[in-house]
Design an enzyme around this catalytic site. Structure first.
Site, PDB file in Angstrom:
ATOM      1  N   LYS A  74     -43.420  25.644   8.615  1.00 22.39           N
ATOM      2  CA  LYS A  74     -42.049  25.188   8.855  1.00 22.39           C
ATOM      3  C   LYS A  74     -41.451  26.057   9.959  1.00 22.39           C
ATOM      4  O   LYS A  74     -41.682  27.273   9.998  1.00 22.39           O
ATOM      5  CB  LYS A  74     -41.257  25.324   7.557  1.00 22.39           C
ATOM      6  CG  LYS A  74     -39.847  24.738   7.597  1.00 22.39           C
ATOM      7  CD  LYS A  74     -39.201  24.810   6.210  1.00 22.39           C
ATOM      8  CE  LYS A  74     -37.808  24.208   6.166  1.00 22.39           C
ATOM      9  NZ  LYS A  74     -37.220  24.223   4.829  1.00 22.39           N
ATOM     10  N   SER A 149     -35.318  19.911   3.153  1.00 20.46           N
ATOM     11  CA  SER A 149     -35.361  20.125   4.587  1.00 20.46           C
ATOM     12  C   SER A 149     -36.768  20.345   5.131  1.00 20.46           C
ATOM     13  O   SER A 149     -36.959  20.283   6.333  1.00 20.46           O
ATOM     14  CB  SER A 149     -34.496  21.338   4.944  1.00 20.46           C
ATOM     15  OG  SER A 149     -35.029  22.500   4.327  1.00 20.46           O
ATOM     16  N   SER A 173     -35.850  22.144  -1.172  1.00 23.66           N
ATOM     17  CA  SER A 173     -36.446  21.700   0.093  1.00 23.66           C
ATOM     18  C   SER A 173     -37.960  21.689   0.177  1.00 23.66           C
ATOM     19  O   SER A 173     -38.498  21.191   1.151  1.00 23.66           O
ATOM     20  CB  SER A 173     -35.902  22.523   1.242  1.00 23.66           C
ATOM     21  OG  SER A 173     -34.658  22.007   1.600  1.00 23.66           O
TER      22      SER A 173
HETATM   23  N1  GLN Z   1     -30.849  19.887   0.419  1.00 18.61           N
HETATM   24  C1  GLN Z   1     -30.311  21.158   0.049  1.00 18.61           C
HETATM   25  C2  GLN Z   1     -29.319  21.595   1.088  1.00 18.61           C
HETATM   26  O1  GLN Z   1     -29.047  20.846   1.952  1.00 18.61           O
HETATM   27  C3  GLN Z   1     -31.403  22.150  -0.109  1.00 18.61           C
HETATM   28  C4  GLN Z   1     -31.908  22.696   1.163  1.00 18.61           C
HETATM   29  C5  GLN Z   1     -33.014  23.672   1.001  1.00 18.61           C
HETATM   30  O2  GLN Z   1     -33.594  23.814  -0.084  1.00 18.61           O
HETATM   31  N2  GLN Z   1     -33.306  24.361   2.073  1.00 18.61           N
HETATM   32  O3  GLN Z   1     -28.807  22.665   1.053  1.00 18.61           O
END
Ligand code: GLN
Length: 487
Positions: A74, A149, A173
């Site tokens: 990532k 994400s 995420s």
């Molecule tokens: N979707 C969640 C957010 O927008 C989690 C994001 C994540 O785990 N990095 O914060």
């Protein structure tokens, strides 16, 4: 469904390598070719030189599970001398001067890095539509989202562009995109995997986690990256037991697996099966439960009463920590700088022009909310209160694990959705993480495994949650369930 037989797991590649049926170079070229032809936008940058360099030097007979295996990282994992953008224009062309701890570990193990995977800007999002480098598509269905994400990492694994990928999980995420893309994703216990060299979003929640095609690969990757790191002050100094070996045991012996199933007590939290769960996801999870029950697994209804506060608590804690973490992107220390009036620009004008132009809308929304929540007079009412409720959420898990070995439920309330469907409604987007966020707040480990198909023949994910530092037991339970579902 993806033609999974074409997408070999790492342990399958290792077997072929040991039998001299292929070579690290051949594997590397095959995956680079697929990645170059990718139509899902899973990568922000391909790293063919790095990949070929390792593939050429790695020994055919190397026993390590990672050596010679194509992986993706990532793009919020810092890589020495290689652009690390976090999906943001504010870090465009930024080349870090060092490797993060997990990157270094994988380099030492001679994993073949194919590229840096796309993500929502600074890991904020649930659909991968927030990347400054374009959205990512679900490999199974065009115009659908891969989740976020770590959507690029999940899409790269599901699309067969890499064997493994690393993501980061702050509120879901790794598990949510794993669920949408039909792959396995693990969020380790907080403190298990070093965060040194993971660009911080919300420091008390962030954990790096693996995405893979099965639990075995996921466990092997976890073993490769976990462990104490003096460079991360929140790293846990505890012994690591091999998860890969535990998983191999149940995978290779049906009688061991069935024994394990009979001894398993599983908690079903009523809060995870209530309103908001779509019928297709519920049906898929129910079918798994039936299969497990038939094999002698014991189920108990449990309750995590404070999990109803998890989303509001998360969106106070995460945005507050993000607002401080992101204050370092100021046009001075990292990335590009914008000077609106050439040489007459004041420092403040430079800050606001740079941050105003180079952060995307979701990141700005969160910086504003976080700055507000931390401002004097509001700190006690918001951040401090959220931390207190967070503690209650954590206690719910600790109490429940006195009675059950693992907690099980859906990973997400729905399967993947169409691009654009939730972009103008942040609150409905935030709901995608309703079952994953409590786990981060409690710091416990959880894994998402594919449980079947829902609407539009899209994958459904089953989430299995364990007590802190129980990765070996959690992953071996996940492997028994995986093997049962494949039967
Ligand atoms: N979707 C969640 C957010 O927008 C989690 C994001 C994540 O785990 N990095 O914060």
């Amino acid at each position: 469904m993806l033609p999974k037989e074409k997408w070999k797991k790492a342990w399958e590649w290792k077997k072929l390598l040991a039998e001299k049926k292929t070579s690290p170079k051949e594997i590397c070229e095959e995956y680079l070719k697929r990645a170059e032809q990718d139509k899902t936008n899973a990568f922000i940058k391909l790293t063919p030189e790095w990949a070929r360099g390792v593939a050429q030097s790695v020994s055919q007979d190397s026993q390590d599970v990672m050596s010679g295996i194509p992986i993706g990282l990532k793009d919020n994992l810092v890589t020495k001398g290689i652009e690390t953008t976090c999906g943001s224009k504010i870090l465009q062309n930024y080349k870090p001067p060092y490797d993060g701890t997990v990157v270094k570990k994988l380099k030492d193990l001679q994993a073949v890095v194919i590229g840096k995977c796309n993500l929502d800007e600074f890991a904020m999002g649930s659909s991968n539509e927030n990347s400054a480098y374009g959205s990512v598509s679900l490999p199974q269905k065009e115009n659908y989202v891969p989740g976020g994400s770590s959507g690029g990492s999940a899409a790269a694994v599901a699309g067969g562009l890499v064997v493994h990928a690393l993501g980061s999980d702050t509120g879901g995420s790794v598990r949510q995109p794993a669920s949408f893309c039909g792959v396995v994703g693990l969020k380790p216990t907080y403190g298990r995997v070093s965060r040194y060299g993971l660009v911080a979003f919300a420091s008390s929640l962030d954990q790096i986690g693996p995405l893979a095609l099965d639990v075995q690969d996921c466990a092997d990757m976890y073993d490769s990256i976990a462990g104490y790191d003096p460079l991360d002050s929140t790293s846990a100094n505890r012994k690591n037991e091999s998860c890969g070996l535990r998983v191999r045991e149940v995978r290779e012996s049906k009688s061991k697996r069935d024994e394990k199933l009979k001894s398993l007590t599983v908690g079903l939290p009523k809060e995870f099966f209530g309103e908001g769960l779509s019928d297709d996801v519920r049906a898929s999870i129910d079918a798994c439960i039936q299969k497990m029950r038939a094999k002698g697994v014991k189920f108990k209804e449990v309750s995590l009463p404070h999990s109803k506060f998890a989303l509001p608590v998360y969106y106070v804690v995460a945005v507050s920590e993000a607002s401080t973490n992101l204050s370092r992107y100021d046009g001075v220390r990292f990335g590009p700088r914008i000077l609106p009036h050439e040489n007459k620009t004041t420092l403040e004008e430079m800050y606001s022009a740079t941050r105003g132009a180079l952060f995307g809308p979701e990141v700005k929304r969160r910086i504003l909310l976080g700055t507000f929540a931390l401002s004097s007079g509001y700190y006690d009412a918001y951040y401090k209160k959220a931390c207190q409720v967070r503690n209650l959420i954590s206690q719910d898990f600790i109490r429940t694990f006195h009675d059950v070995d693992v907690i099980l439920g859906p990973t997400t309330p729905t399967v993947s959705f169409e691009k654009g469907a939730k972009s103008n409604d942040p609150l409905s987007m935030y709901l995608s993480d309703i079952y994953t966020v409590p786990v981060n707040l409690a710091g416990v480990p959880a894994v998402s495994i594919p449980s079947g198909l829902g609407n539009h023949q899209l994958p459904v994910g089953l989430q299995i949650i364990g007590p802190s530092f129980s990765e070996p037991e959690l992953l071996s339970a996940a492997a028994t369930i995986e093997s049962l579902l494949e039967e």
